[in-house]
Each structure stands twice: as structure tokens, then as C-alpha cells.
Scaffold this active site. Sequence first.
Site, PDB file in Angstrom:
ATOM      1  N   CYS A 259      -2.300   3.008   9.009  1.00  0.00           N
ATOM      2  CA  CYS A 259      -3.318   2.058   8.547  1.00  0.00           C
ATOM      3  C   CYS A 259      -4.509   1.999   9.494  1.00  0.00           C
ATOM      4  O   CYS A 259      -5.634   1.700   9.077  1.00  0.00           O
ATOM      5  CB  CYS A 259      -2.751   0.647   8.463  1.00  0.00           C
ATOM      6  SG  CYS A 259      -1.351   0.462   7.401  1.00  0.00           S
TER       7      CYS A 259
ATOM      8  N   HIS B 243       0.867  -1.183   0.000  1.00  0.00           N
ATOM      9  CA  HIS B 243       0.000   0.000   0.000  1.00  0.00           C
ATOM     10  C   HIS B 243       0.903   1.232   0.000  1.00  0.00           C
ATOM     11  O   HIS B 243       1.960   1.216   0.645  1.00  0.00           O
ATOM     12  CB  HIS B 243      -0.843   0.069   1.285  1.00  0.00           C
ATOM     13  CG  HIS B 243      -2.120  -0.728   1.251  1.00  0.00           C
ATOM     14  ND1 HIS B 243      -2.607  -1.390   2.358  1.00  0.00           N
ATOM     15  CD2 HIS B 243      -3.020  -0.931   0.253  1.00  0.00           C
ATOM     16  CE1 HIS B 243      -3.743  -1.978   2.043  1.00  0.00           C
ATOM     17  NE2 HIS B 243      -4.020  -1.721   0.779  1.00  0.00           N
TER      18      HIS B 243
END
Length: 701
Positions: free
Chosen positions: A264, A168
Site C-alpha cells: 500500500c 482492497h
Amino acid sequence: MTSSIRFLMCAPDHYDVDYVINPWMEGNIHKSSRERAVEQWQQLFHLLKDHAIVDLVQPEKGVPDMVFTANAGLVQGKTAVLSRFFHKERQGEEPFFKAWLEEHGFTVHELPKDLPFEGAGDALFDREGRWLWAGYGFRSELDSHPYLARWLDIEVLSLRLMDERFYHLDTCFCPLADGYLLYYPPAFDAYSNRLIEMRVPEAKRIAIAEEDAVTFACNAVNIDRTIVLNKASDKLKQRLAEVGFRVLETPLTEFLKAGGAAKCLTLRVTEPVQANVHASATVESRVVRMDGHLLDAGLINQALDLIVDGGGSFQVLNFSLGEQRQSTSSAEVKVTAPSHEVMESLMSQLIDLGALPPPEDVCDSILETVTQAGVSPDDFYVTTIYPTQVRVQCEWVKVRGQRMDAAIVVRETPHGLDAYCSLLRDLQVGDRVVVGVEGIRTIRKTESREQRNTQEFSFMGAGVSSERRVELVVEQIAWELRQIRDQGGKVVVSAGPVVIHTGGGEHLAHLVREGYVQALLGGNAIAVHDIEQSMMGTSLGVDMKRGVSVRGGHRHHLKVINTIRRYGSIAKAVEQGVVTSGILYECVKHNIPFSLAGSIRDDGPLPDTQMDLIKAQTDYARLIEGADLILMLSSMLHSIGVGNMTPAGVKMVCVDINPAVVTKLSDRGSVESVGVVTDVGLFLSLLVQQLNKLTSPYRVA
Ligand code: ARG
């Protein structure tokens, strides 16, 4: 507490590592402690509450990764783009996040089905709000970026992720206040790094080392001058302190086991809209068409792979699969690239595979004028061996003199339009050269399946045959050679000195004598060793009959060179009766043209060796013209040279003991080339035997 900043979090009530969808999760299934996870999460939660408001979304059973709210979606102002998870394991989170966003007054946009995008995990606003950095490569598809640009009315800069540990964008990239950037450059491809360097001045780029990257130092929550993260090295903390950032470490090791950390676990839901910022998509899309045996010939895979490997993405708009064995398929593929530059490179590779722009698209390819002799305008289209056509005045014009690695010149002549391949060095001031990829197409023959099967048998596709199959291939090649000779065709042989060392000299001489060879290409060495053998019975001093070195034999080849130099040329030495046998002897006797190209390691050279390489190349090209078959015998250098000059459609047989050479030459992506991995002397002897069988009257033994 800054009440204007809000984050969304989700308590780890149901958190666990239940499956593996990134490298961090490997070996960690059910290895995290719920208790410690709760404790670490609470700490982060309280830390953030000192600086901002934290909203909570209800945790749900069965979706353990829901704690990572960064992946809920991307939010700006009152607009949200809901995530579409790549892995089915996380798709169950989508409805819960959607409900939360809608309940909190966001307008929720949803991407088309099967177009993955993982929210703020893969999309990070520049902290000044000037643009959006968006990652792709693992979880989010490049094709989602234009939607973000449109829905959020913002410029999107696409960054390609290359290291699966940093799957990511927020695992390796963190925009900070005042235009600073914390990031791990090796996680990105070269093009993305260049883009980052263009947008963020050097003084503001904080590149971290791998040691910090793997403790998720980039997975940081930045609020003004404060940075909250799992762990950073002293060096990094100091570097950040120097530019005025305070680092707060809070251990998140339990979440690292699932591949996430501070950033996150949060979603910033207050991202202001900048009034003066608007969409501008650097992402470009184009549609191409492909026709042919797309599946059988593997063309569609090749095309789609090259798009992705080249940093683009695709959408197959239409695919019509040919129903019968003979029918061709056709496809329309939308190609998306992060920039114009990448698009041009993808398009030129696709054109080489035979992809076509939609028919009505372009009327003229783009031409630029040569302003310096021997130098092309940048960005010129580089030719391949395949028949090529260019669009001029709304017509497709066939390019003459097809070869690899040339530029295409277009001109108007009294007899009409003319397009031809020109080497860079031959370009003249004023020549008009095709640049870019507009209005160019290459034609790939679509052999029917039947045809391909039989040809594959005879020519074994682009495959390399094993020893056991050598004899079989030889039979086919012998047949081929005889046909060409009987029909008055043209066979060109390129050969290296190994032909002589392996005892193939007499066989090649036989082929020349019997009319199977119409031109010979080589270097200084093959001629020297051929004549050495004829005059002294040795090849590089080794007795060819007994296979042992002859005393003083290592000087033989120099004596031969000296002799030929005395006579002025090979032909003259033959005329004077000095050379009485061998390959070159037969060439002279039967008027078979030969060209010897010099090189840095040549002894002598022979008077016939062309040491001006440009002239040698021209000479080779002239002799190759009109060839039906080229037999390449154990000379990587000369064979590759020949390969570059030869258009598709000419059969090639490459014989070498080194499989690498054979693979390189037989990989012309077509059925026309065959590679034979074997001793060239043996090959030639089998070939001559076979030809004799074909031509001598049938006899019962
Ligand atoms: N296990 C989760 C996944 O692989 C971790 C997500 C981390 N989130 C993030 N924004 N990087 O999807």
C-alpha cells in the site's frame, strides 16, 4: 540496484489515523505513533532503494492516507488512470496525485464522476504482464473495469472481494514473478476463486492461512525473486523459499492501524506495456427497462440489490419518477457483470422481477433441441409463477400452463406458434426449449396505489397477520368464499391431518357440504384421521370430545385403514354406510373430487392414496386448474407442492401455527397471498361462524 524499476512513495510527515474507513482503523484513531511510523517507513524506503529507484511525492496536510501511494492510480507505460476515491475522506488526495503524474509525463485518464476506482490498490498486473487482475466489491466499482481494459488495452479479470478486512485487492492478493500467486482464497467469492484457479496452475498458487492474511502477508512488494512484507509465518517463508523466493520482513505495524502495509505504501510506476497483449473485456453490460410502481412496490430496490448481491454492478441511466400517486415510474438500468455466466444469472432474476430488454433488441429467444427424453438442454430458462412471454419470429408469444420450475417449449402448430411450460420429465426428444435469457419477459400486474391499499387491507399484502388480526382476516376470507361460491367459482383446499387433531374436521366438512370447496388435496393421513374420527370418535387414538387418550387407541387408525381396504375405497365405504360423516364423507356425497398424495411415512396406505408421486402431482395439477382461491391448511408439504404448480393471479390463503411455513408460502411477492399464523382448528371454526352470519337472515339478538 535495478535502475529500471521505479516506485513512488510519500513520506509519513502528516500520517495519522484520523477517521475510520476500514475495519483496521476502528479503535485506532490517533493511536499510531508518528515517530515509529517515520522509522518504519524509512526502513521500507531504504530496503526498496536497494532494489529499485524510489520517487517521492510531496506529503500534504489534511490527507493523512496519502502515504498509501498504491491508491494514487494505476500506471502502465506512460498511461495512468487516476484514482477516484470511494470515501470523501480520501478524495482530497486526487489533485496531488494527478499533478505528480502529469509532471512526470504520464497521460492521465479520469473516470466519470461517481465511478470509484482506487488505483493499484485494486488493480494488479500479472507479473508477466499477460493481464490485469482487478478487484471490486468495496472500494472500486465493477463498472470501472471496462475503462481500464480500454485505456490500457489489456484483458481485465474481475475479482469480487467478500471480506471487509480485505477491502482492497492488494490486501489479499499478490501476483509474483514467474506466474506465482500469493493469495488468501476466503477473501473472494466462489466465482472469483474459480477464475483464479483457471488462470494460475495449482503448482503456482500459494494460498495463505488467515494467520498470515491478517498480518498483511499478501500486501507485499515483489521485485524479481525478492518479497518485501510486514511479517510472514515461518511456514509461509519456508513455502516461498521452496519455490525460490526470498522474504524480507520489515515491521509496518503503525500502518497496519490504518489498514495498509508494504504494498500500500508504494506504487510501481514502471509497468511495461506488452506489445502482444490486448484488451478483451470479460465484463459484460446490458441495459434493461423497468416500469411500474418501482418505488412503492420496492421493485427498484429489489432489482438493484439483486444485481450487487449477485456480483454485478449497475448504473441507473434514466429514472422517471411517476408524479401522481397513481402514476407509474420507469427506469433504465445498465447492468454490468464480470462474466457472461454471471450476467445470465442476473438477467434471469431481473426478468422474474419484470425487467424488460430494450424492445427492438431480440427477435427470437434462443431455442435448443431436446436430445434425451426427460432431460433439457443445459442453461434452460426456469419458469416462475408470473405470466411469461417469449419472443418467437419477432412476436411476443404468451406461455401456456404457467407454473414454477418448468422449462418453456416452443413449437409451430397449424394454428400458429405455441409456447408452454413443461416439467423436465415431460420433455420429448425433438422438443425445442428456451435457453439463456434472450427474449423472455414476465408480466407483473401494476395495481394502482388505491387498489393495492384496499387489497392490502383485505389481503394484507404478502404479510403475516398476528393473532389479533385473525378475526379480521377471517371476515375477509369468508366474504371471498361466499362471492366465489355464488359466482360459481372454484376453491381448492389443501389440508394436513392437523385439521383433524385440532378439531377442525367438522368445520371443514361443513364447508364441503355447503358448497364452498370444489376440490380437496391432501395426503394419506388427513383421510385416515378424518375417517378414524368419524368411525371411532378419536384422532390418532385421542378422544376428540374429551381430549384424552383412549386405551388401545393408538391402533385405531390402522383398524380404519384396514376397514377401508376391505371395501376397496373411501367411496365404497361411504356407499356401504360404513363411513357416515366427516370431510371425505362429504366429498363423496357431494361429488367433490379429492386427491391424496402418498409419502414415505404413510401407514396403509388407503386404497385411494396415490403412491406414484408423478401421478399424484399430475392429479393435483389437474384439480388446481382454474382455481380462484386456494386455502392451505396446515400442511407444509402439500401446500408448497401446490404453490409450485399454481400461477400468479390465484389467491392463496395459508393457515399454519408455524410462522415459517406461512412466510414461505405467502412470499409470492404479490398481494394475492395472505398468511394467517394461528391454530387451524380455531381458524376453521371462526370461518364457519362468519359464513353462517353472512348467510343466515339478520336477527337482533
Ligand atoms: N486507510 C487507507 C484506506 O482505507 C489504507 C489504504 C491502504 N492501501 C492499499 N492499497 N490497500 O483507504
